[in-house]
Structures are given as structure tokens and as C-alpha cells.
Design an enzyme around this catalytic site. Structure first.
Site, PDB file in Angstrom:
ATOM      1  N   GLU A  79      39.450 -51.781 -19.695  1.00  0.00           N
ATOM      2  CA  GLU A  79      40.462 -50.875 -20.529  1.00  0.00           C
ATOM      3  C   GLU A  79      40.232 -49.570 -20.514  1.00  0.00           C
ATOM      4  O   GLU A  79      40.519 -48.751 -19.596  1.00  0.00           O
ATOM      5  CB  GLU A  79      42.057 -51.174 -21.133  1.00  0.00           C
ATOM      6  N   ASP A  98      40.659 -59.566  -9.571  1.00  0.00           N
ATOM      7  CA  ASP A  98      41.564 -58.398  -8.676  1.00  0.00           C
ATOM      8  C   ASP A  98      40.715 -57.235  -8.268  1.00  0.00           C
ATOM      9  O   ASP A  98      40.867 -57.436  -7.171  1.00  0.00           O
ATOM     10  CB  ASP A  98      43.156 -58.622  -9.533  1.00  0.00           C
ATOM     11  N   GLU A 116      56.339 -61.774 -14.552  1.00  0.00           N
ATOM     12  CA  GLU A 116      54.223 -61.996 -14.760  1.00  0.00           C
ATOM     13  C   GLU A 116      53.875 -63.096 -14.490  1.00  0.00           C
ATOM     14  O   GLU A 116      52.645 -63.104 -13.625  1.00  0.00           O
ATOM     15  CB  GLU A 116      54.384 -61.254 -16.380  1.00  0.00           C
ATOM     16  N   GLU A 138      51.980 -52.254  -9.529  1.00  0.00           N
ATOM     17  CA  GLU A 138      51.021 -53.272  -7.911  1.00  0.00           C
ATOM     18  C   GLU A 138      51.839 -53.348  -6.875  1.00  0.00           C
ATOM     19  O   GLU A 138      51.390 -52.867  -6.001  1.00  0.00           O
ATOM     20  CB  GLU A 138      50.395 -54.665  -8.693  1.00  0.00           C
ATOM     21  N   THR A 159      41.566 -47.972  -9.701  1.00  0.00           N
ATOM     22  CA  THR A 159      42.199 -49.182  -9.589  1.00  0.00           C
ATOM     23  C   THR A 159      43.571 -49.227 -10.300  1.00  0.00           C
ATOM     24  O   THR A 159      44.824 -48.624 -10.657  1.00  0.00           O
ATOM     25  CB  THR A 159      41.416 -50.297 -10.290  1.00  0.00           C
TER      26      THR A 159
END
Length: 934
Positions: A147, A294, A388, A406, A492
Site C-alpha cells: 500500500e 490482480d 465486495e 476498478e 495501479t
């Protein structure tokens, strides 16, 4: 994740063509756009409408950003419900979610380049000065390496990228001297201690002040990390190396990627979700394109674009071929096992896979991108947001929605690739839903439950970093931008990195010659870059023709039912409570019932009775909702009574010395022979199979043929076990729980679910025994060797069994059921779909007992009071009830049977000596097993 286009090379070409690669792609996209935009009846959005929606996005951003700066800064994030900042350590811990917070003004750093994309250059200049002046990166705090890299390091690098661009233009940032880059380099060095492992994979967490192994670091003991956590570093670390000329960052990121590639499962070319950072062993062996993996795939393709290294494209194409072969089941993307890629590992999907259609656009594979995106959009139209997680029949699995970007990202890329105005309408829907359901006075609040519209006091930094960026770009024309977005690649976290880095400070070899690559069909590389001649073959309605069959895919799987206009969060009414969601133990639900004029009465037998008096409702609208709720409850009750017809089954030991006196409670299967329709049941001697898990071809078929096979639960689907033993010649199967000590005394029974495929080929009966009951059979085998059992829907009269055995009657006669039933324990049977490999139970305790309407003057329904500790749909993370509930109906106990049994026993003609010998032989075992009798 994002690029503003796809890799800059000619269609079908494997190597990069640098300098201005984006310009080549932009021409292709414009060509595609012109074809589709000209489609007759396409309903193109007017320029004025696009401008209006773009301005609306700007207003929404201002609302979120200004509230963060006013109420939260310098805290990491805004808490929009309480209008204050979230400071780690001052709020209750949220677990791993808080690892993103490092007391470094996360939201401001994450938002820097968004300000420039949205033409807010003055605000950007002020924000950069605040970051330089106020942000401290030397805090004694443990943060997530992943993160911190994508949000903070990426945010600083994105801010630096647009700062030097603005400085070159000569109007803004003339004072800037690379301060953000210096902070990025400082942070990069603080992350490097995490890479101190033999594998090169980083620890998942690092202390910003003390690193990893320092006594005061409070981290460094972890052994596992997710694939995306270790594989989503190359863009930021390589950019930092290219900007600064310090190669160590790119070297460390490349080493981590190389290690993951070497550890891929070679036969399937898939990677698992979690890996041991020291040994490289896969800890979680399921594989998909969502959470945990991902952005690993995303960064392989983008590393090729940014760094010009063919090896990254070859790796991506190898993985992509495997994804489309095993994981992609259009329009679904379902996790599989890396060692058994034809076997699904889940029956649900998580929301993070919504990025994948965008990645497929960059890959150039448009058709599956359109299909998956449309499926996701249908889920959003059903629930207003993407939950989710949701099941393959589009029910809510995890109900939260933290305002993830996304789907907006994929919408933007599909519009760029197709020019289809349909995607502008999709973006419009996203804007409307955000304003209608998520907007609060101090910003935008995450959804705690998409079904009820309840909120969570969080507004993650990625909402400002990504959501508004993609939505604005979706509606912006080229003249609306102050710079050319095609000159940048998106990380990302949607941070901007300039493409000219591909030719700057190249200190690393472009080709890893030591790595062997899987040979793929040449056609795989035809899709390395979009080729509009292939993607849009003379059909202006190309995208629409792919979407059309999926328009009703969600509602067909799980009808939405009655809908109503739902208002924003102010003082207006909330979405009505649905009968399928009602929990009598939920105080919020009870309050809603009261408002609708519905009273709840607890009955002496444990049920609750619902009675509606319309005159007691808060308003006429609430009275209508109450009436609708009662009608739904009555329908649900009737439906459950019809469908809940799977009571417990029985495994009865009929051989010497038990003679039917030992009856074990068993769970049924949703496939194979229906024992309720075959009253004689299935009788045979039992045999333990090899391998014991039954997940591959049976190696002792001679021992299993014409017998009832015993096997252990775990490592594959129940249906696969059934097929394997049926192939070996077994006449039935018993699956024994591998969970030590489990018992039907303390746990609800399972229904063994199928594998999601057609199970009509399974014709033998299958039953499930908990560990305690299964061990009774295994112990009997060890003592008596030949053990014969009867599989049936209910226990047969034990006295007749004995008589039949003494008289050596035919097997058909021995199966003849008695007119009297043995007493049975009341059990709930809830469906379970076995989780392969991990053997984790995927079901919750069954729903409350069947609902039954009560006769009263006003609308009334009675229902069982659910266990307040049992998982249920009321919780934010609980699975939503199925469209058609299917819990079993408890059986009534027959207390008269045992007395009758004694009478029959005394009247038998069997010699008393034989009876006494039998009893003396097994009296101990019989006493222990007494509880297990039905």
C-alpha cells in the site's frame, strides 16, 4: 490500474516501438471510435451533456477534497460520517486495512496528480507545498509495503511527473526543484529493508523508522505475502531508479518478479494467492484475477510498456493464455486451483476483478472485456454498487463497497477502445449512484451494506486518487486537458508516470536470458497490441452485439423482485426491508418493522409472530412497505415449506453384532440417488478406498466393487469423489468429515453440494458423516472386518432386520421398510460446497425454521427466532440468502416407537442364548453409540 491506451507497437508485433508509443495507439483508438460512434441508432451523447457530466465530476471531487482538507488534514484519511480525520492509534483498529495508514497525510499525497488531471493547477501547487512542509516519512509506525508503494511512493512520483511537466510549460511550479522526488527516494530507501530475504520477495510490512529486523521494528516475523503484494512494485521502483539514476530500486523489484515467475505452477502457468517469502512455497494455491493476484498481471504488461523489456510481455502472455484457458468462463472469472486448473476453487467472485476488462482492453482482447464488464454492470444495476464479493448466481456474498474505482477504470478503457456512447451512460449511472447513495455532508461514505444502503465511516484515499480521475477522463475531450494524457502510463493507483522513462537511465538489461519461457501459439501474440481491423470487423454494432445476450443475466439468475425509488441519505426513506433479509435478532430490523406498523410477538414454542396494523405505520408509504413485507414473508414461508424436503438420512449398521441397532445420522447429497424415492435404500459391505480422499482414480477397485466406499472429506469436490468411486464399481459412498471431533450432536448437518456442473451422471447414493459417527464405522471395521450397512432415508425397523438375517431371507426382503419409524433427532441440513485443497467449509448454519402463516385478523406471519450467534444476512459480511431458500425441515420425534420395540423384542422366536451372546459382545459399544441412534 491503467494506461491511457495499450502498448505502443504494431498489431501482432512482439517488440516495443518507443519514442511516442502512445501516439500510435491513440490513432488506432480514434479509428475505432469513429467507426462505432457513427453507428446508426447508437444514441451518441451530446457534447453539452458530456460537458455537464464532466463539471459534475469536478463538483463531486471538490466536495470530497475540500472536506478532507477542512476536517481531516493532516490525518491520513477522512471519516465522512463524523467529519474528522482518521489517525492510526486514535481510532479502533480495523486490522490489515489500517496498514495503509502511516501518519503521512496519505489522502493528500494520493490525490496530487488527480488535481492536475482535473485542471486544478493552483490547488496542486498549494498541495505540493503542504506535502513538502508538513509530511514526515520517518514515523515509528508499521505499514504495508504494497500500500505504501502504490499510494505514497506512487503518489510522490506522480506528483513529481506532473510538477516537472507544468514547470516546463512555464506558468506554474516555477519554484519546484524536485522536492517530491527527494521525498520519494527517501521513502524508497525506507522500503528496501523489507527485501532482506533469501528469495528477494519483500516482507509484507516494514517499520518506516526501524525497518524490519530491528528490535523496535515490531515486524519481520511474517512468513507469507500475497502475489500482488510482491509483484506490484516494478513500475514505482523502476520509475524511481530512472528518475534518480539509482538502480537499486529497479533491481530489487525485478528480482521479486523473477522469483514469482520461477515459482509459477509449470503445468498450468498460474500463480497462487499467497506465497512463503523464504521458501517460495505456495501457501494459498487458488488462482484468479481478483484480490491477492490482480495487479501482478497488470504490472507485467505495463512493465513491458514502460521499460521496453520483452520478457515482461512474454510472461504476461503466458499467464494470460492460462487465465483465458482456465479462469475465464465468460462472462465470469472464477478462481481455480493451480495444480488442478479445471477445478473451481470458489463459487463467488470479488470486486477487485473489475479491473480485468480494462487490462484486456490494453491487451487487445476486446470481446471478453465487453462480456465481463457487462456482467458487472448488471450486478451494479441490481445493487447500486458492486458488492465486495458476489456469487456465481449474482447474490451478495460480502455486502460492503468501499467506493472502489476498478469498474470505472474498465469503463473508461472500454470507451477509449470502442468509442461506444453506451459506456458514457454507464459512467453517468456511476455518478448518479455516488451522489444518491454515498454522498454525505462531509464527503462520500463507503457502503457498509449495498442491500440496505447503510454507511461506513471511511473514505479511502484511492477514491480521490482514482475514481474522479477515471470519471473525468471518461467525459473529457482533448481540449479539456492541459496536457496530453497519452504521454503517460497509469500505475495501479492511477498515478502518472511519463513514457519517456523507457529510454532514461537504462542500467538494467532488457532481456533476462536465463529465464525459459513457455512456447505459445503464435496467435497469442497477435493480441499484444490492439488491431482495429480485427477488433471491429466491419460491424459498427460490434460491442452492442456482445452485450445484448447479457442484458438480463443477473435478473434471470436471481430476480430482483419489487423495486422502489430510493432517495439520498438526507431525511428521505431508506430502501425497504426485504423479507429474505429479516433477522428477528437485529435491532435495526425491529425498528424498521415498527415504522411499517409491524409488531413482533415471541411465542412460547420459540417462534416469533409478525402482525401488521396499517394504522400504526409512520406514514402511508411505510404502511405499503409493511404490507409488501408481510406478503413477501408469507410467500417465503410457503416457498420454504415446499422446498425444504431434505431431512437427515440414516446409515444403519446391519451386520453382526449390531443387527440394525446402531443408526448414524447422515447428511444428504444434492446429487446421486435420492434415497427418499428409493425406500429400500442401498445395502452393502463397506470398504475403504485408496487414495482415501477419493480425489483421483481409485487404486483398489477390486476391494470397492459392489461395496459402499468410505472416503475422507477434503482436497476436491464431493461430486468428484462420487464419480471416482462410481467408476470403480461402488454402489454407494460415505464421506467422513476430516475435522477431528466433529459430531452431529453439536453441528448442523450438511447437504453435500455439486460442483456447479451437471451431476446427472452420478447415480449412486452419497451420504456425509461427521468425524465421530464416521469413526464408529471405522472402529467396527477394525474389530469385525466385514461390516454391512444400509443407506436409507430413515432407519429401518431393527427387529425386522434381525429376523431377516436369522432367517437368511433375500436382500430385497431385508430392505423392506417397517410401518413404524425409529425415533429421530431434529437436525437442520444446510448446503455445503466443499472447498478443494483447503477443505474449508463454505456454508453457514441453515436458515431459521420454515416460516408458517398465522391466522389473525390482521396480516400475520410466524417464524422461528434465529440463533443470534449464527451467521446470517444481517451482517455486513454475511452471504445474502439464496433466491430460493433450501434448508431442511426438522422431523418430528416419535416417542412411541421405542416402547413398541421392546414388545417386538420380547416376542421374537430367536433363541435367547443367541441374543444374550450378542448383547454381551457389544454392550460397551452400544452404550457409547446410544446417543447416535435416530
Amino acid at each position: 490500474m491503467a494506461l491511457s491506451g495499450a502498448p505502443g507497437c504494431r498489431a501482432g508485433e512482439r517488440g516495443p516501438r518507443w519514442r511516442r508509443p502512445w501516439k500510435l495507439l491513440a490513432l488506432g483508438l480514434l479509428s475505432a471510435s469513429s467507426v462505432l460512434a457513427a453507428a446508426p441508432g447508437a444514441g451518441a451523447m451530446s457534447r453539452e451533456e458530456k460537458r455537464r457530466l464532466g463539471n459534475q465530476v469536478l463538483e463531486m471531487f471538490d466536495h470530497a477534497y475540500s472536506n478532507y482538507m477542512e476536517h481531516a488534514y493532516p490525518a491520513d484519511e477522512l471519516m465522512p460520517l463524523t467529519c474528522r480525520g482518521r489517525v492510526r492509534g486514535q481510532e479502533p483498529s480495523r486490522g490489515d486495512v489500517d496498514d495503509a495508514l502511516g501518519k503521512f497525510s496519505l489522502t493528500l499525497i494520493d490525490t496530487l496528480d488527480t488535481l492536475v488531471v482535473l485542471n486544478k493547477t493552483k490547488e496542486f501547487e498549494e498541495a505540493v507545498k503542504k506535502v513538502i512542509k508538513d509530511v514526515n516519512l520517518d514515523n515509528d509506525i508499521v505499514v504495508s509495503v504494497f500500500e505504501t508503494n502504490i499510494r505514497v511512493l506512487g503518489g510522490l512520483l506522480g506528483g513529481h511527473s506532473v510538477a516537472i511537466m507544468l514547470k516546463e510549460k512555464g506558468e506554474y511550479m516555477q519554484w519546484y526543484n524536485g522536492e517530491l522526488l527527494h521525498m520519494a527516494k527517501e521513502l524508497g530507501y525506507k522500503l528496501l529493508p523489507a527485501f532482506n530475504t533469501t528469495s528477494g520477495l519483500p516482507y509484507p510490512r516494514v517499520n518506516l523508522k526501524f525497518g524490519v529486523r530491528h528490535p523496535e521494528a515490531r515486524t519481520g516475523t511474517e512468513t507469507d505475502t500475497c502475489t500482488a503484494c510482491a509483484g506490484t512494485l516494478i513500475l514505482e521502483f523502476a520509475a524511481l531508479s530512472r528518475f534518480t539514476g539509482t538502480s537499486i530500486f529497479e533491481e530489487y523489484a525485478r528480482k521479486a518478479l523473477d522469483f514469482i515467475w520461477e515459482k509459477r505452477q509449470r503445468s498450468s502457468n498460474l500463480v497462487g494467492v499467497t506465497i512463503n517469502i523464504h521458501t517460495g512455497d505456495w501457501v494459498r494455491k487458488d488462482s484468479g484475477v481478483g484480490a491477492g493476484i490482480d495487479s501482478y498481471y497488470e504490472y507485467l504488461l505495463k512493465a513491458y510498456v514502460l521499460l521496453g523489456d520483452d520478457s515482461f510481455l512474454e510472461r504476461f502472455n503466458t499467464h494470460y493464455d492460462a487465465i483465458m484457458r482456465y479462469i475465464s468462463q465468460p462472462p465470469l472469472l472464477l478462481d481455480v486451483h493451480i495444480h488442478k486448473p479445471m477445478l473451481n476453487a470458489r463459487t463467488w467472485m470479488d470486486s477487485l476483478l473489475a479491473f480485468f476488462p480494462g487490462l484486456q482492453v490494453l491487451k487487445g482482447d476486446i470481446r471478453p472485456a465487453i462480456e465481463t464488464h457487462e456482467m458487472l454492470y448488471q450486478v451494479i444495476k441490481k445493487h447500486n454498487f458492486l458488492p465486495e464479493a458476489f456469487t456465481t448466481d449474482f447474490r451478495v456474498h460480502w455486502a460492503q463497497h468501499p467506493l472502489r474505482p476498478e469498474f470505472a477504470e474498465s469503463t473508461y478503457f472500454l470507451y477509449k477502445a470502442t468509442g461506444d456512447p453506451y459506456y458514457l451512460e454507464v459512467g453517468k449511472t456511476l455518478i448518479e449512484n455516488l451522489n444518491k447513495y454515498a454522498r454525505v455532508p462531509c464527503g462520500f461514505a463507503a457502503m457498509k451494506d449495498v442491500r440496505t444502503g447503510s454507511h461506513e465511516d471511511r473514505m479511502d484515499s484511492f477514491f480521490l486518487a482514482e475514481m474522479f480521475k477515471y470519471l473525468y477522463l471518461l467525459f473529457a475531450d482533448k481540449e479539456d486537458m492541459i496536457f496530453d494524457i497519452e504521454d503517460y502510463i497509469f500505475t495501479t493507483e492511477a498515478h502518472l508516470l511519463p513514457l519517456w522513462l523507457s529510454t532514461t537511465n537504462q542500467t538494467i538489461s532488457k532481456k533476462n536470458t536465463s529465464t525459459e519461457y513457455t512456447e505459445l501459439d503464435d496467435s497469442n501474440f497477435d493480441w499484444s497490441c490492439p488491431n482495429t481491423q480485427i477488433l471491429f470487423p466491419n460491424d459498427p454494432m460490434f460491442a452492442q452485439s456482445i452485450r445484448e445476450p447479457l442484458k438480463n443475466v443477473v435478473d434471470k439468475s436471481c430476480p430482483r423482485g419489487i423495486s422502489r425509488a430510493e432517495e439520498s441519505l438526507g431525511s428521505g426513506p431508506k430502501p425497504p426491508l426485504r423479507a429474505r433479509d429479516f433477522m428477528a435478532s437485529n435491532p435495526e430490523h425491529l425498528e424498521i418493522l415498527k415504522k411499517m406498523g409491524v409488531s413482533l410477538i415471541h411465542l412460547k414454542d420459540g417462534r416469533v409472530q409478525l402482525v401488521q396494523h396499517a394504522v400504526q405505520a409512520a406514514s402511508s408509504l411505510d404502511a405499503e412497505d409493511g404490507l409488501r413485507f408481510m406478503q413477501e414473508m408469507i410467500e417465503l414461508s410457503s416457498q420454504q415449506q415446499k422446498e425444504q424436503q431434505l431431512p437427515p438420512r440414516a446409515v444403519q449398521i446391519v451386520s453382526h453384532p449390531f443387527f440394525g441397532r446402531v443408526v448414524l445420522t447422515a447428511g444428504p447429497a444434492q446429487f446421486g440417488m435420492d434415497l427418499s424415492k428409493h425406500k429400500a435404500g442401498t445395502r452393502g459391505f463397506v470398504a475403504t478406498i485408496k487414495p482415501y480422499n477419493g480425489c483421483s482414480e481409485i487404486t483398489n477397485p477390486e476391494a470397492v466393487k459392489e461395496k459402499i466406499a468410505l472416503m475422507q472429506r477434503g482436497q476436491c469436490m464431493f461430486a468428484e469423489k462420487a464419480r471416482n468411486i462410481q467408476k470403480a464399481g461402488a454402489i454407494g459412498g460415505i464421506v467422513i468429515d476430516d475435522n477431528e471431533g466433529s459430531s452431529s450432536d453439536t453441528a448442523p448437518l450438511f447437504q453435500m453440494a455439486g460442483d456447479g456442473k451437471n451431476t446427472d451422471d452420478i447415480t449412486i447414493p452419497m451420504l456425509f458423516l461427521f468425524n465421530k459417527e464416521g469413526n464408529i464405522i471405522l472402529d467396527a471395521i477394525r474389530e469385525y472386518e466385514a461390516v454391512e450397512v444400509l443407506l436409507s432415508d430413515k432407519a429401518k425397523d431393527r427387529d425386522l432386520e434381525i429376523e431377516n438375517m436369522d432367517q437368511k431371507s433375500s436382500e430385497n426382503d431385508s430392505h423392506k421398510p417397517s410401518s413404524e419409524e425409529a425415533p429421530s433427532e431434529s437436525q437442520d441440513a444446510g448446503a455445503v460446497s466443499e472447498e478443494p485443497e483447503e477443505g474449508v467449509e463454505s456454508s453457514a448454519v441453515g436458515d431459521p425454521d420454515p416460516l408458517s402463516p398465522a391466522s389473525t385478523d390482521s396480516a400475520s406471519v410466524s417464524t422461528a427466532d434465529p440463533d443470534p450467534h449464527a451467521p446470517g444476512p444481517a451482517g455486513a459480511g454475511a452471504p445474502e440468502p439464496a433466491c430460493t431458500p433450501g434448508d431442511s425441515q426438522p422431523q418430528e420425534e416419535n416417542t412411541q416407537t421405542e416402547a413398541n420395540s421392546k414388545t417386538h423384542w420380547d416376542s421374537k422366536v430367536q433363541p435367547m442364548e443367541s441374543i444374550l451372546a450378542d448383547w454381551n459382545e457389544d454392550i460397551e459399544a452400544f452404550e457409547m453409540m446410544e446417543k447416535d441412534e435416530l
